[in-house]
Design a protein around this motif. Sequence first.
Motif, PDB file in Angstrom:
ATOM      1  N   TRP A   7       0.802  -1.219   0.000  1.00 46.52           N
ATOM      2  CA  TRP A   7       0.000   0.000   0.000  1.00 46.52           C
ATOM      3  C   TRP A   7       0.835   1.270   0.000  1.00 46.52           C
ATOM      4  N   LYS A  11      -0.423   4.957  -1.171  1.00 48.04           N
ATOM      5  CA  LYS A  11      -0.559   5.970  -0.128  1.00 48.04           C
ATOM      6  C   LYS A  11       0.271   7.202  -0.456  1.00 48.04           C
ATOM      7  N   SER A  34      -2.862   5.796   8.884  1.00 49.22           N
ATOM      8  CA  SER A  34      -3.029   5.284   7.526  1.00 49.22           C
ATOM      9  C   SER A  34      -4.491   4.915   7.270  1.00 49.22           C
ATOM     10  N   ARG A  35      -5.021   5.373   6.147  1.00 48.34           N
ATOM     11  CA  ARG A  35      -6.445   5.169   5.866  1.00 48.34           C
ATOM     12  C   ARG A  35      -6.820   3.689   5.802  1.00 48.34           C
ATOM     13  N   HIS A  36      -5.929   2.861   5.283  1.00 53.90           N
ATOM     14  CA  HIS A  36      -6.301   1.455   5.089  1.00 53.90           C
ATOM     15  C   HIS A  36      -6.531   0.719   6.404  1.00 53.90           C
ATOM     16  N   LEU A  58     -10.393  -7.259   0.119  1.00 53.97           N
ATOM     17  CA  LEU A  58      -8.963  -7.342   0.379  1.00 53.97           C
ATOM     18  C   LEU A  58      -8.418  -8.740   0.110  1.00 53.97           C
ATOM     19  N   TRP A  65      -8.113  -3.431  -3.855  1.00 52.51           N
ATOM     20  CA  TRP A  65      -8.577  -2.893  -2.576  1.00 52.51           C
ATOM     21  C   TRP A  65      -7.731  -1.695  -2.163  1.00 52.51           C
ATOM     22  N   TYR A  66      -6.412  -1.833  -2.233  1.00 48.42           N
ATOM     23  CA  TYR A  66      -5.529  -0.728  -1.828  1.00 48.42           C
ATOM     24  C   TYR A  66      -5.654   0.463  -2.780  1.00 48.42           C
ATOM     25  N   VAL A  69      -8.825   2.228  -1.699  1.00 45.63           N
ATOM     26  CA  VAL A  69      -8.683   2.871  -0.393  1.00 45.63           C
ATOM     27  C   VAL A  69      -7.824   4.125  -0.486  1.00 45.63           C
ATOM     28  N   TYR A  70      -6.814   4.101  -1.343  1.00 41.94           N
ATOM     29  CA  TYR A  70      -5.942   5.268  -1.480  1.00 41.94           C
ATOM     30  C   TYR A  70      -6.254   6.079  -2.734  1.00 41.94           C
TER      31      TYR A  70
END
Length: 372
Positions: A7, A11, A34-36, A58, A65-66, A69-70
Amino acid sequence: MTEPAPWLAAKQALADDLFGEQDSWPARAFNRASRHTFIPPRALHAWPDRSTMDQIDLAADPDGWYRAVYSDHVIVTQQDKTGRSTSSCSQPSMVFAMLTQLDPQPGERVLEIGTGTGWNAGLLAAYLGADQVVSVEVDVDLAEQASGRLRAAGLPVRVITGDGLSRVPDEAPFDRLISTATVHTVPYAWVQQTMRAGVIVTPWRSDLDSGAILSLMVAGDGASASGNFTDIGSSFMSIRTQQFTAPDAPTNFTELATTSVPAIGPEDLFGEHAKFAIGLLVPGCLSWFDYNDEGLIDTVWLCAADSWAALHLATTVHQYGPRRLWDEVESAYHWWVEQDRPAYSRFGVTVTRRQQQVWLDTPDQIVTKTDA
């Protein structure tokens, strides 16, 4: 040589987009919280300008997924039985715009309304310290999950399960208060829980479901709060007790309704600033759209109690009930034009124990009032 976490690149790319080379407290908080770590393994990726959302998993697709999320997009983390979204991790650029507006200072204490995933509380805790932040969440499951994620991240914010619209924390008053859910009426309890000259930041919506970020300052006597909207439009989920569900029109609506030709099209009426102003002047009115197979607006619906209006293909208006809703909307649009098409920031709100007043330019030019 150890492989970098999967990630990190995603990120860093989002951090570059959000902050560039800026060394600010939000950038440092983003690095630590970290957002995840606040997103469940299975969620929904809400793409801008799409009516559908993509499932992210995930275990099945970690790279996807990552990436989701980012992204600078909303991640929906909870839905009710009808499929309506009830909790999410908000768009990062909006999160940091609101935190910048809140402008907390070292040593200050912040009350957050609407813990959700816990990420916003984690960002505040990363900057101020976990003991300086209290968060209130009405949903028992969400509160427990967020509290666990915050502890796992080393940011053990106190999360209270309760109604954020009422006075809950024993630690009140706070220096600043931030809501992560939209309100239509600012609770006076928020004024009571904030110190004199303290700041309240919240998404706020007029009727027609058009919203912007509101920033209030509590008066020196602590009896009221007042301030302007920013020029940041918002589409946060509403506080649960102030949510609405679009009702069904009468089955014989077109037979009951009168028909006319609109003087103004939806592209004029429903630009973001126009829609916000119209929502102030047409109280109690909901609006939503029907779309055709090509994803284009087919019908604009308006509803207020037993009154209905529908603009079909931007060519025909049907109105039914004691209120002529489309006529009210067009009249409100003309008022907005006469006022030189004010943007969000020309409007403001004053909250007292008895009333919420929305005004234009100065607090004495009241546009609408709502009893507390």
